[in-house]
Motif scaffolding. Structure first.
Motif, PDB file in Angstrom:
ATOM      1  N   VAL A 155       0.730  -1.106   0.050  1.00  0.00           N
ATOM      2  CA  VAL A 155       0.182   0.043   0.046  1.00  0.00           C
ATOM      3  C   VAL A 155       0.874   1.145  -0.114  1.00  0.00           C
ATOM      4  CG1 VAL A 155      -1.567   1.368   1.310  1.00  0.00           C
ATOM      5  CG2 VAL A 155      -1.985  -1.222   0.827  1.00  0.00           C
ATOM      6  N   ASP A 156       2.063   1.180   0.817  1.00  0.00           N
ATOM      7  CA  ASP A 156       2.900   2.411   0.648  1.00  0.00           C
ATOM      8  C   ASP A 156       3.416   2.510  -0.502  1.00  0.00           C
ATOM      9  OD1 ASP A 156       4.749   4.539   2.202  1.00  0.00           O
ATOM     10  OD2 ASP A 156       6.275   2.957   1.404  1.00  0.00           O
ATOM     11  N   LEU A 157       3.982   1.441  -1.273  1.00  0.00           N
ATOM     12  CA  LEU A 157       4.443   1.384  -2.676  1.00  0.00           C
ATOM     13  C   LEU A 157       3.406   2.062  -3.590  1.00  0.00           C
ATOM     14  CD1 LEU A 157       6.415  -1.789  -2.829  1.00  0.00           C
ATOM     15  CD2 LEU A 157       7.525   0.470  -2.914  1.00  0.00           C
ATOM     16  N   MET A 158       2.281   2.088  -3.476  1.00  0.00           N
ATOM     17  CA  MET A 158       0.986   2.064  -4.200  1.00  0.00           C
ATOM     18  C   MET A 158       1.072   3.872  -3.973  1.00  0.00           C
ATOM     19  SD  MET A 158      -1.836  -0.769  -4.120  1.00  0.00           S
ATOM     20  CE  MET A 158      -2.933   0.238  -4.924  1.00  0.00           C
ATOM     21  N   GLY A 159       1.071   4.236  -2.749  1.00  0.00           N
ATOM     22  CA  GLY A 159       0.800   5.477  -2.585  1.00  0.00           C
ATOM     23  C   GLY A 159       2.178   6.580  -2.888  1.00  0.00           C
ATOM     24  N   ARG A 160       3.190   5.724  -3.330  1.00  0.00           N
ATOM     25  CA  ARG A 160       4.389   6.635  -3.854  1.00  0.00           C
ATOM     26  C   ARG A 160       4.642   6.423  -5.371  1.00  0.00           C
ATOM     27  NH1 ARG A 160       9.215   4.828  -1.596  1.00  0.00           N
ATOM     28  NH2 ARG A 160       8.247   2.825  -0.619  1.00  0.00           N
ATOM     29  N   ALA A 161       3.947   5.526  -5.834  1.00  0.00           N
ATOM     30  CA  ALA A 161       3.795   5.273  -7.358  1.00  0.00           C
ATOM     31  C   ALA A 161       3.697   6.475  -8.050  1.00  0.00           C
ATOM     32  CB  ALA A 161       2.852   4.064  -7.641  1.00  0.00           C
ATOM     33  N   ARG A 162       4.391   6.689  -9.252  1.00  0.00           N
ATOM     34  CA  ARG A 162       4.246   7.831 -10.103  1.00  0.00           C
ATOM     35  C   ARG A 162       3.882   7.451 -11.528  1.00  0.00           C
ATOM     36  NH1 ARG A 162       2.781   9.471  -6.080  1.00  0.00           N
ATOM     37  NH2 ARG A 162       4.067  10.810  -4.584  1.00  0.00           N
ATOM     38  N   CYS A 163       3.910   6.064 -11.674  1.00  0.00           N
ATOM     39  CA  CYS A 163       3.352   5.716 -12.966  1.00  0.00           C
ATOM     40  C   CYS A 163       2.683   4.438 -13.071  1.00  0.00           C
ATOM     41  CB  CYS A 163       4.636   5.391 -13.873  1.00  0.00           C
ATOM     42  SG  CYS A 163       5.776   3.856 -13.164  1.00  0.00           S
ATOM     43  N   PRO A 207      -3.013   5.717 -11.111  1.00  0.00           N
ATOM     44  CA  PRO A 207      -2.030   5.590 -10.056  1.00  0.00           C
ATOM     45  C   PRO A 207      -2.432   6.766  -9.029  1.00  0.00           C
ATOM     46  CG  PRO A 207      -1.238   5.256 -12.211  1.00  0.00           C
ATOM     47  CD  PRO A 207      -2.475   5.583 -12.518  1.00  0.00           C
ATOM     48  N   GLY A 208      -2.217   6.257  -7.801  1.00  0.00           N
ATOM     49  CA  GLY A 208      -2.277   7.405  -6.759  1.00  0.00           C
ATOM     50  C   GLY A 208      -3.813   7.675  -6.333  1.00  0.00           C
ATOM     51  N   ASP A 209      -4.865   7.144  -6.797  1.00  0.00           N
ATOM     52  CA  ASP A 209      -6.084   7.439  -6.635  1.00  0.00           C
ATOM     53  C   ASP A 209      -6.333   7.514  -4.952  1.00  0.00           C
ATOM     54  OD1 ASP A 209      -8.897   7.086  -5.779  1.00  0.00           O
ATOM     55  OD2 ASP A 209      -9.119   5.727  -7.778  1.00  0.00           O
ATOM     56  N   PRO A 210      -6.804   8.551  -4.510  1.00  0.00           N
ATOM     57  CA  PRO A 210      -6.790   8.730  -3.136  1.00  0.00           C
ATOM     58  C   PRO A 210      -7.738   7.707  -2.402  1.00  0.00           C
ATOM     59  CG  PRO A 210      -7.558  10.655  -4.046  1.00  0.00           C
ATOM     60  CD  PRO A 210      -7.085   9.776  -5.341  1.00  0.00           C
ATOM     61  N   VAL A 211      -8.987   7.688  -2.968  1.00  0.00           N
ATOM     62  CA  VAL A 211     -10.086   7.023  -2.434  1.00  0.00           C
ATOM     63  C   VAL A 211      -9.667   5.622  -2.301  1.00  0.00           C
ATOM     64  CG1 VAL A 211     -12.279   6.198  -3.077  1.00  0.00           C
ATOM     65  CG2 VAL A 211     -11.857   8.535  -3.749  1.00  0.00           C
ATOM     66  N   ILE A 212      -9.160   4.864  -3.299  1.00  0.00           N
ATOM     67  CA  ILE A 212      -8.847   3.512  -3.018  1.00  0.00           C
ATOM     68  C   ILE A 212      -7.617   3.302  -2.010  1.00  0.00           C
ATOM     69  CG2 ILE A 212      -7.239   3.436  -5.157  1.00  0.00           C
ATOM     70  CD1 ILE A 212      -9.608   0.499  -4.069  1.00  0.00           C
ATOM     71  N   LEU A 213      -6.677   4.236  -2.137  1.00  0.00           N
ATOM     72  CA  LEU A 213      -5.688   3.945  -1.178  1.00  0.00           C
ATOM     73  C   LEU A 213      -6.191   4.196   0.136  1.00  0.00           C
ATOM     74  CD1 LEU A 213      -2.762   6.222  -2.579  1.00  0.00           C
ATOM     75  CD2 LEU A 213      -2.585   3.878  -2.332  1.00  0.00           C
ATOM     76  N   ARG A 214      -7.165   4.865   0.487  1.00  0.00           N
ATOM     77  CA  ARG A 214      -7.692   5.196   1.758  1.00  0.00           C
ATOM     78  C   ARG A 214      -8.536   3.714   2.282  1.00  0.00           C
ATOM     79  NH1 ARG A 214      -8.557  10.546   0.344  1.00  0.00           N
ATOM     80  NH2 ARG A 214     -10.817   9.958  -0.151  1.00  0.00           N
ATOM     81  N   LYS A 215      -9.260   3.283   1.171  1.00  0.00           N
ATOM     82  CA  LYS A 215      -9.932   2.121   1.572  1.00  0.00           C
ATOM     83  C   LYS A 215      -8.934   0.935   1.729  1.00  0.00           C
ATOM     84  CE  LYS A 215     -14.042   2.871  -1.566  1.00  0.00           C
ATOM     85  NZ  LYS A 215     -14.447   2.287  -2.649  1.00  0.00           N
ATOM     86  N   LEU A 216      -7.984   0.980   1.182  1.00  0.00           N
ATOM     87  CA  LEU A 216      -6.846  -0.186   1.413  1.00  0.00           C
ATOM     88  C   LEU A 216      -6.302   0.131   2.538  1.00  0.00           C
ATOM     89  CD1 LEU A 216      -5.100  -0.571  -2.093  1.00  0.00           C
ATOM     90  CD2 LEU A 216      -6.430  -2.292  -0.650  1.00  0.00           C
ATOM     91  N   GLN A 217      -5.992   1.314   3.321  1.00  0.00           N
ATOM     92  CA  GLN A 217      -5.411   1.425   4.286  1.00  0.00           C
ATOM     93  C   GLN A 217      -6.027   1.188   5.616  1.00  0.00           C
ATOM     94  OE1 GLN A 217      -4.657   5.879   3.650  1.00  0.00           O
ATOM     95  NE2 GLN A 217      -2.457   5.234   2.889  1.00  0.00           N
ATOM     96  N   ARG A 218      -7.437   1.489   5.396  1.00  0.00           N
ATOM     97  CA  ARG A 218      -8.544   1.071   6.320  1.00  0.00           C
ATOM     98  C   ARG A 218      -8.612  -0.478   6.336  1.00  0.00           C
ATOM     99  NH1 ARG A 218     -11.655   5.667   4.356  1.00  0.00           N
ATOM    100  NH2 ARG A 218     -12.787   4.082   2.913  1.00  0.00           N
TER     101      ARG A 218
END
Length: 102
Positions: free
Chosen positions: A38-46, A81-92
């Motif tokens: 999840v951290d790597l996804m949050g930092r992915a730029r491509c 990439p970097g979709d904040p909604v899916i990142l928050r869901k994954l973090q939760r």
């Protein structure tokens, strides 16, 4: 969002039986790996880095029968990439597994 703890717990018990210390160790390994992806996804730029981390998370979740995380990782693999909604869901979802420790 609900998480199916039973599937994860059943997968861990099926893998090691009643060895509670080994179950705890496997749960910790799962959490550590899931957080890393999840951290790597949050930092992915491509797209490639995002998809690779999402696929790795999906495989990890499948290995541990963590169905909610698996579904979210699949959703992430098909999102930007970097979709904040899916990142928050994954973090939760990962946090919910962490809170559920026995």
């Amino acid at each position: 969002m609900s998480f199916d703890y039973g599937a994860l717990d059943a997968a861990l018990a099926a893998a090691v039986g009643d060895d509670q210390s080994l179950i705890a160790e496997l749960r910790e390994a799962f959490l550590e790996s899931a957080k890393r992806q999840v951290d790597l996804m949050g930092r992915a730029r491509c797209d490639a880095n995002w998809e690779y981390a999402a696929w790795r998370l999906k495989g990890l979740a499948a290995s541990f029968a963590a169905t909610q995380i698996l579904q979210l990782a699949d959703e992430a693999a098909h999102s930007a990439p970097g979709d904040p909604v899916i990142l928050r869901k994954l973090q939760r979802a990962v946090a919910a597994v962490e809170v559920h420790r026995d």
